[in-house]
Design a protein around this motif. Structure first.
Motif, PDB file in Angstrom:
ATOM      1  N   LEU A  79       0.826  -1.212   0.000  1.00  0.00           N
ATOM      2  CA  LEU A  79       0.000   0.000   0.000  1.00  0.00           C
ATOM      3  C   LEU A  79       0.861   1.263   0.000  1.00  0.00           C
ATOM      4  O   LEU A  79       0.549   2.237  -0.696  1.00  0.00           O
ATOM      5  N   TRP A  80       1.931   1.229   0.772  1.00  0.00           N
ATOM      6  CA  TRP A  80       2.806   2.410   0.834  1.00  0.00           C
ATOM      7  C   TRP A  80       3.490   2.651  -0.508  1.00  0.00           C
ATOM      8  O   TRP A  80       3.522   3.788  -1.001  1.00  0.00           O
ATOM      9  N   ALA A  81       4.046   1.595  -1.115  1.00  0.00           N
ATOM     10  CA  ALA A  81       4.731   1.742  -2.400  1.00  0.00           C
ATOM     11  C   ALA A  81       3.760   2.156  -3.496  1.00  0.00           C
ATOM     12  O   ALA A  81       4.101   2.976  -4.365  1.00  0.00           O
ATOM     13  N   LYS A  83       1.050   3.936  -3.200  1.00  0.00           N
ATOM     14  CA  LYS A  83       0.706   5.347  -3.037  1.00  0.00           C
ATOM     15  C   LYS A  83       1.851   6.244  -3.463  1.00  0.00           C
ATOM     16  O   LYS A  83       1.642   7.307  -4.076  1.00  0.00           O
ATOM     17  N   GLN A  84       3.078   5.834  -3.171  1.00  0.00           N
ATOM     18  CA  GLN A  84       4.231   6.639  -3.564  1.00  0.00           C
ATOM     19  C   GLN A  84       4.424   6.646  -5.082  1.00  0.00           C
ATOM     20  O   GLN A  84       4.851   7.657  -5.654  1.00  0.00           O
ATOM     21  N   LEU A  85       4.110   5.533  -5.740  1.00  0.00           N
ATOM     22  CA  LEU A  85       4.298   5.436  -7.190  1.00  0.00           C
ATOM     23  C   LEU A  85       3.110   5.963  -7.988  1.00  0.00           C
ATOM     24  O   LEU A  85       3.202   6.066  -9.214  1.00  0.00           O
ATOM     25  N   GLY A  86       2.017   6.289  -7.330  1.00  0.00           N
ATOM     26  CA  GLY A  86       0.854   6.826  -8.041  1.00  0.00           C
ATOM     27  C   GLY A  86       1.042   8.300  -8.378  1.00  0.00           C
ATOM     28  O   GLY A  86       0.273   9.155  -7.917  1.00  0.00           O
ATOM     29  N   VAL A  87       2.052   8.591  -9.177  1.00  0.00           N
ATOM     30  CA  VAL A  87       2.432   9.981  -9.462  1.00  0.00           C
ATOM     31  C   VAL A  87       1.549  10.613 -10.528  1.00  0.00           C
ATOM     32  O   VAL A  87       1.649  11.826 -10.769  1.00  0.00           O
ATOM     33  N   CYS A  88       0.703   9.805 -11.180  1.00  0.00           N
ATOM     34  CA  CYS A  88      -0.209  10.347 -12.199  1.00  0.00           C
ATOM     35  C   CYS A  88      -1.663  10.102 -11.820  1.00  0.00           C
ATOM     36  O   CYS A  88      -2.546  10.092 -12.684  1.00  0.00           O
ATOM     37  N   ALA A  89      -1.918   9.906 -10.534  1.00  0.00           N
ATOM     38  CA  ALA A  89      -3.276   9.580 -10.103  1.00  0.00           C
ATOM     39  C   ALA A  89      -4.247  10.732 -10.308  1.00  0.00           C
ATOM     40  O   ALA A  89      -5.452  10.521 -10.427  1.00  0.00           O
ATOM     41  N   GLY A  90      -3.765  11.941 -10.356  1.00  0.00           N
ATOM     42  CA  GLY A  90      -4.623  13.101 -10.555  1.00  0.00           C
ATOM     43  C   GLY A  90      -3.878  14.223 -11.240  1.00  0.00           C
ATOM     44  O   GLY A  90      -2.655  14.168 -11.429  1.00  0.00           O
ATOM     45  N   GLU A  91      -4.617  15.236 -11.637  1.00  0.00           N
ATOM     46  CA  GLU A  91      -3.983  16.369 -12.323  1.00  0.00           C
ATOM     47  C   GLU A  91      -3.024  17.114 -11.406  1.00  0.00           C
ATOM     48  O   GLU A  91      -2.061  17.734 -11.878  1.00  0.00           O
ATOM     49  N   GLY A 222      -2.679   5.099 -10.432  1.00  0.00           N
ATOM     50  CA  GLY A 222      -3.405   4.815  -9.202  1.00  0.00           C
ATOM     51  C   GLY A 222      -4.513   3.801  -9.365  1.00  0.00           C
ATOM     52  O   GLY A 222      -5.343   3.652  -8.466  1.00  0.00           O
ATOM     53  N   ARG A 223      -4.533   3.096 -10.488  1.00  0.00           N
ATOM     54  CA  ARG A 223      -5.599   2.118 -10.719  1.00  0.00           C
ATOM     55  C   ARG A 223      -5.408   0.858  -9.872  1.00  0.00           C
ATOM     56  O   ARG A 223      -6.383   0.240  -9.444  1.00  0.00           O
ATOM     57  N   HIS A 224      -4.156   0.477  -9.670  1.00  0.00           N
ATOM     58  CA  HIS A 224      -3.867  -0.789  -9.011  1.00  0.00           C
ATOM     59  C   HIS A 224      -2.717  -0.614  -8.030  1.00  0.00           C
ATOM     60  O   HIS A 224      -1.926   0.334  -8.128  1.00  0.00           O
ATOM     61  N   ASN A 225      -2.636  -1.581  -7.112  1.00  0.00           N
ATOM     62  CA  ASN A 225      -1.475  -1.700  -6.247  1.00  0.00           C
ATOM     63  C   ASN A 225      -0.382  -2.484  -6.972  1.00  0.00           C
ATOM     64  O   ASN A 225      -0.619  -3.115  -8.002  1.00  0.00           O
ATOM     65  N   VAL A 226       0.794  -2.452  -6.396  1.00  0.00           N
ATOM     66  CA  VAL A 226       1.934  -3.111  -7.044  1.00  0.00           C
ATOM     67  C   VAL A 226       1.700  -4.609  -7.148  1.00  0.00           C
ATOM     68  O   VAL A 226       1.982  -5.223  -8.187  1.00  0.00           O
ATOM     69  N   THR A 227       1.191  -5.221  -6.095  1.00  0.00           N
ATOM     70  CA  THR A 227       0.965  -6.666  -6.132  1.00  0.00           C
ATOM     71  C   THR A 227      -0.109  -7.056  -7.141  1.00  0.00           C
ATOM     72  O   THR A 227      -0.057  -8.161  -7.689  1.00  0.00           O
ATOM     73  N   ASP A 228      -1.056  -6.185  -7.409  1.00  0.00           N
ATOM     74  CA  ASP A 228      -2.064  -6.472  -8.437  1.00  0.00           C
ATOM     75  C   ASP A 228      -1.408  -6.647  -9.804  1.00  0.00           C
ATOM     76  O   ASP A 228      -1.757  -7.556 -10.564  1.00  0.00           O
ATOM     77  N   VAL A 229      -0.466  -5.764 -10.101  1.00  0.00           N
ATOM     78  CA  VAL A 229       0.203  -5.805 -11.403  1.00  0.00           C
ATOM     79  C   VAL A 229       1.151  -7.000 -11.496  1.00  0.00           C
ATOM     80  O   VAL A 229       1.201  -7.689 -12.519  1.00  0.00           O
ATOM     81  N   ILE A 230       1.905  -7.254 -10.423  1.00  0.00           N
ATOM     82  CA  ILE A 230       2.850  -8.377 -10.452  1.00  0.00           C
ATOM     83  C   ILE A 230       2.104  -9.695 -10.637  1.00  0.00           C
ATOM     84  O   ILE A 230       2.483 -10.534 -11.466  1.00  0.00           O
ATOM     85  N   PHE A 231       1.055  -9.884  -9.873  1.00  0.00           N
ATOM     86  CA  PHE A 231       0.267 -11.116 -10.026  1.00  0.00           C
ATOM     87  C   PHE A 231      -0.390 -11.174 -11.397  1.00  0.00           C
ATOM     88  O   PHE A 231      -0.505 -12.249 -11.991  1.00  0.00           O
ATOM     89  N   GLY A 232      -0.832 -10.028 -11.918  1.00  0.00           N
ATOM     90  CA  GLY A 232      -1.444 -10.014 -13.242  1.00  0.00           C
ATOM     91  C   GLY A 232      -0.478 -10.428 -14.331  1.00  0.00           C
ATOM     92  O   GLY A 232      -0.840 -11.180 -15.250  1.00  0.00           O
ATOM     93  N   LEU A 233       0.765  -9.965 -14.253  1.00  0.00           N
ATOM     94  CA  LEU A 233       1.763 -10.364 -15.251  1.00  0.00           C
ATOM     95  C   LEU A 233       2.044 -11.861 -15.183  1.00  0.00           C
ATOM     96  O   LEU A 233       2.155 -12.530 -16.222  1.00  0.00           O
TER      97      LEU A 233
END
Length: 261
Positions: A79-81, A83-91, A222-233
């Motif tokens: 969750l922390w990572a 949020k830190q990587l969601g650099v394009c979550a909003g304008e 900001g669509r997904h957490n890091v683990t969502d993407v890793i598991f998806g790949l």
């Protein structure tokens, strides 16, 4: 001569019954609650049952397992990572100006463009080999949709709190986050293309880069957490093995090929 009425003997006889009654009443009160014997106390303790144990959840809180601590720590880091990587979550995010570009990458990994493009190529294909590849790609895309929807419905993990629900062409199951459908689709399509299309080395490298860019864009938006993407790949990479196992050919599925001939 003293009369019998006033004799000491008669007075003693008259007091004796009263004292006897008093003695009996005291003994009867005491005997009404006799002291419990050790055997009786043991039986009453046994009938009361064993002492009540703490609820299982309280025991887990008091003595958490190593696996539970590890999973909670991993979730907190995830969750922390994210949020830190969601650099394009909003304008107003640090990289808010790159949000339109990330949304274009999002559309490139969406299921609708891939399904529409595959159907169009299947209708326009003039060779049997091309139709076979495209028909199996269509089967792979449909399989991906069903598997991702099933896992999302089982896990029901909410999307990150900093996500803006302005995604392209969503359905009800898209409110859940685990796993990333874009990541599964990108990994599966990448492996499919590398195995069944003859491409130059630069194009093959570009396909692999596109896969990872799609995955990274999901976290940056900001669509997904890091683990969502890793598991998806990982899931998308393994889905291609199912496609290869159930490969459709004119011999195994003649009815499907007759529809597109």
């Amino acid at each position: 001569m003293p009369s019998p009425r006033n004799s000491p003997k008669s007075s003693r006889e008259r007091r004796a019954p009263g004292s006897r009654l008093e003695f009996l009443s005291l003994t009867s009160q005491r005997s009404s609650a006799p002291p419990e014997s050790p055997s009786h106390r043991k039986e009453s303790t046994a009938s009361a049952g064993p002492p009540q144990a703490l609820p299982e959840e309280d025991c887990m809180k008091l003595n958490p397992s190593f696996v539970g601590i590890a999973l909670r720590s991993l979730l907190a880091v995830d969750l922390w990572a994210s949020k830190q990587l969601g650099v394009c979550a909003g304008e107003n995010s640090p990289w808010g100006s790159a949000r339109p570009l990330m949304k274009a990458v999002e559309i490139s990994g969406h299921g609708i463009p891939w399904l529409a493009g595959t159907l169009y190529g299947l209708c326009r294909s003039a060779s049997s080999a091309g139709r076979e590849v495209l028909l199996n790609l269509l089967f792979a895309l449909i399989l991906d949709l069903f598997l991702v929807a099933a896992v999302k419905g089982l896990v029901k993990r909410r999307r990150p709190a900093h996500n803006k629900m302005d995604m392209f062409a969503t359905v009800s199951v898209d409110r859940y986050s685990f796993p990333s459908g874009h990541a599964t689709r990108a990994a599966m399509v990448c492996r499919f293309i590398l195995h069944h299309l003859v491409l130059a080395v630069p194009l093959r490298v570009l396909v692999v880069l596109w896969t990872f860019i799609v995955g990274i864009s999901r976290v940056m938006l900001g669509r997904h957490n890091v683990t969502d993407v890793i598991f998806g790949l990982i899931m998308g990479y393994m889905q291609y093995s199912l496609v290869e196992y159930f490969w459709l050919s004119p011999v195994s599925a003649p009815v499907l090929f007759s529809l597109w001939s």
